[in-house]
Design a protein around this motif. Structure first.
Motif, PDB file in Angstrom:
ATOM      1  N   ARG A  37       0.838  -1.214   0.000  1.00  0.00           N
ATOM      2  CA  ARG A  37       0.000   0.000   0.000  1.00  0.00           C
ATOM      3  C   ARG A  37       0.865   1.252   0.000  1.00  0.00           C
ATOM      4  NH1 ARG A  37      -4.745  -2.237   3.884  1.00  0.00           N
ATOM      5  NH2 ARG A  37      -6.105  -2.921   2.198  1.00  0.00           N
ATOM      6  N   ASP A  69     -11.537  -4.422  -3.199  1.00  0.00           N
ATOM      7  CA  ASP A  69     -11.596  -3.012  -2.803  1.00  0.00           C
ATOM      8  C   ASP A  69     -11.096  -2.104  -3.928  1.00  0.00           C
ATOM      9  OD1 ASP A  69     -12.526  -3.870  -0.356  1.00  0.00           O
ATOM     10  OD2 ASP A  69     -10.655  -3.447   0.722  1.00  0.00           O
ATOM     11  N   SER A  70     -10.026  -2.505  -4.594  1.00  0.00           N
ATOM     12  CA  SER A  70      -9.473  -1.710  -5.692  1.00  0.00           C
ATOM     13  C   SER A  70     -10.453  -1.623  -6.856  1.00  0.00           C
ATOM     14  CB  SER A  70      -8.155  -2.310  -6.175  1.00  0.00           C
ATOM     15  OG  SER A  70      -7.190  -2.238  -5.167  1.00  0.00           O
ATOM     16  N   ALA A  72     -13.749  -1.923  -6.674  1.00  0.00           N
ATOM     17  CA  ALA A  72     -14.883  -1.086  -6.255  1.00  0.00           C
ATOM     18  C   ALA A  72     -14.510   0.393  -6.303  1.00  0.00           C
ATOM     19  CB  ALA A  72     -15.330  -1.475  -4.848  1.00  0.00           C
ATOM     20  N   TYR A  73     -13.322   0.722  -5.846  1.00  0.00           N
ATOM     21  CA  TYR A  73     -12.852   2.113  -5.881  1.00  0.00           C
ATOM     22  C   TYR A  73     -12.762   2.607  -7.323  1.00  0.00           C
ATOM     23  CZ  TYR A  73      -9.886   6.192  -5.318  1.00  0.00           C
ATOM     24  OH  TYR A  73      -9.373   7.460  -5.371  1.00  0.00           O
ATOM     25  N   GLU A  74     -12.245   1.779  -8.203  1.00  0.00           N
ATOM     26  CA  GLU A  74     -12.123   2.163  -9.601  1.00  0.00           C
ATOM     27  C   GLU A  74     -13.492   2.412 -10.222  1.00  0.00           C
ATOM     28  OE1 GLU A  74     -11.346   3.416 -13.127  1.00  0.00           O
ATOM     29  OE2 GLU A  74      -9.866   3.285 -11.535  1.00  0.00           O
ATOM     30  N   ALA A  76     -16.143   3.474  -8.693  1.00  0.00           N
ATOM     31  CA  ALA A  76     -16.599   4.759  -8.166  1.00  0.00           C
ATOM     32  C   ALA A  76     -15.898   5.915  -8.892  1.00  0.00           C
ATOM     33  CB  ALA A  76     -16.354   4.840  -6.666  1.00  0.00           C
ATOM     34  N   CYS A  77     -14.605   5.784  -9.142  1.00  0.00           N
ATOM     35  CA  CYS A  77     -13.860   6.812  -9.883  1.00  0.00           C
ATOM     36  C   CYS A  77     -14.392   6.955 -11.302  1.00  0.00           C
ATOM     37  CB  CYS A  77     -12.374   6.476  -9.916  1.00  0.00           C
ATOM     38  SG  CYS A  77     -11.532   6.713  -8.351  1.00  0.00           S
ATOM     39  N   THR A 101      -7.982   8.610 -13.309  1.00  0.00           N
ATOM     40  CA  THR A 101      -8.729   7.501 -13.896  1.00  0.00           C
ATOM     41  C   THR A 101      -8.388   7.320 -15.372  1.00  0.00           C
ATOM     42  OG1 THR A 101     -10.507   7.783 -12.306  1.00  0.00           O
ATOM     43  CG2 THR A 101     -11.043   6.595 -14.310  1.00  0.00           C
ATOM     44  N   ALA A 112      -7.922  -0.655 -12.212  1.00  0.00           N
ATOM     45  CA  ALA A 112      -7.814  -0.713 -10.743  1.00  0.00           C
ATOM     46  C   ALA A 112      -6.365  -0.875 -10.300  1.00  0.00           C
ATOM     47  CB  ALA A 112      -8.661  -1.848 -10.191  1.00  0.00           C
TER      48      ALA A 112
END
Length: 114
Positions: A37, A69-70, A72-74, A76-77, A101, A112
């Motif tokens: 991380r 998690d990565s 899901a974050y992508e 959202a972005c 992005t 991601a």
């Protein structure tokens, strides 16, 4: 056996580019995750571990949630980027998106991983 942070960083780099790696000390998965991380490599490492035949099951399990998690974050972005570019276009503003992005979609096999 690998356990300290500089060695973990090298271990991560070697695995991500497909080179052979030494075994990790049992219980070092938290330090590995922290190092990945800190270097912005957690999603790439999760993917490399998923493809690495010799990866211990416990290590794959630790990083499986990182990959989710990565992703899901992508997503959202991506939603936010589409919203912003649509608002700009609706206002008549022509925009060239070069960072964030957009870079993830241009440079990485999976956005991601950015």
């Amino acid at each position: 056996m690998i356990a300290d942070t500089p060695d973990l960083r090298l271990w991560i780099a070697r695995l991500v580019v497909g080179k052979s790696v030494a075994p990790l000390l049992p219980g070092s998965e938290e330090a590995l995750l922290e190092a990945a991380r800190a270097e912005g490599m957690a999603a790439l490492l999760a993917d490399a571990l998923a493809q690495w035949q010799e990866a211990p099951a416990y290590l794959r399990d630790v990083f499986r949630s990182v990959a989710r998690d990565s992703a899901a974050y992508e997503l959202a972005c991506q939603v936010e980027a589409r919203s912003i570019t649509a608002a700009l276009a609706a206002s008549g503003v022509r925009a060239l998106v070069l960072k964030g992005t957009a870079l993830g979609y241009w440079l990485y096999a999976q956005p991601a991983h950015r």
